[in-house]
Design an enzyme around this catalytic site. Structure first.
Site: not given
Length: 206
Positions: A151, A185
């Site tokens: 991420d 995401d």
């Protein structure tokens, strides 16, 4: 070109583009930054911050090693099921293109994080206190199905402190939108919100 072929082309092209963008950025982050390293983008509220998580969206973890493997397998099955559903919707020939696009974005996001979970542990060294090496001769940091998801997008729009009068958390640091996420995401989240808005409009206004 028939409408069915057009929907297939748009759907699979979108999945491919999102997946490619997601993986290119993750590989660059993994091979250029170490865990916790930041790159300011726009002021103090838009940053690249490299973290890794066990596979759930926005940095959440789930159930240790067994939970990690179960989550990866679930994501694999879910991705296949949604992909099958997209093909079913296209064959119906009456599904709006916006729905096909949303479902394709969800599949792309799921596949993007699935690649990390399945393979990143095998092809990268770890990123703690060092920049990872890709395809190290000694092997990666984890076996198949146990890789961590990369991420990087961090938008701490408001960074402040809770007022002292607030029970239990008074005086603690406060960050509005402290989630760190990736392209996969974002693809899933945008698609889900888009679908919700679409069905609300259909239900109440169309």
């Amino acid at each position: 070109m028939t409408n069915t072929k057009k929907q297939y082309l748009i759907s699979f092209s979108l999945i491919g583009v999102i997946l490619l963008m997601d993986q290119i950025l993750k590989i660059w982050i993994k091979t250029h930054l170490h865990i916790g390293e930041e790159i300011p983008m726009i002021g103090d509220w838009c940053k690249i911050r490299f973290i890794e998580n066990e596979g759930m969206a926005f940095g959440f973890s789930f159930g240790g090693t067994i939970g990690k493997i179960a989550l990866t397998l679930f994501r694999f099955i879910a991705s296949g099921a949604i992909l099958y559903y997209i093909i079913y919707l296209i064959k119906k020939q009456k599904t709006p293109m916006s729905v096909i696009i949303c479902m394709s974005m969800i599949v792309a996001g799921a596949l993007g994080n699935l690649v990390d979970s399945c393979f990143y542990g095998m092809i990268f060294t770890d990123s703690y206190y060092q920049v990872a090496t890709m395809f190290p001769p000694e092997g990666g940091y984890a076996p198949f199905l146990q890789g961590k998801v990369v991420d990087m997008f961090y938008f701490p729009i408001i960074e402040s402190t809770w007022p002292q009068w607030v029970p239990f958390i008074g005086g603690n640091d406060f960050v509005f939108f402290n989630a760190i996420f990736n392209i996969a995401d974002a693809s899933i989240s945008i698609a889900v919100v888009w679908m919700m808005i679409y069905y609300i409009l259909v239900q109440f206004f169309i």
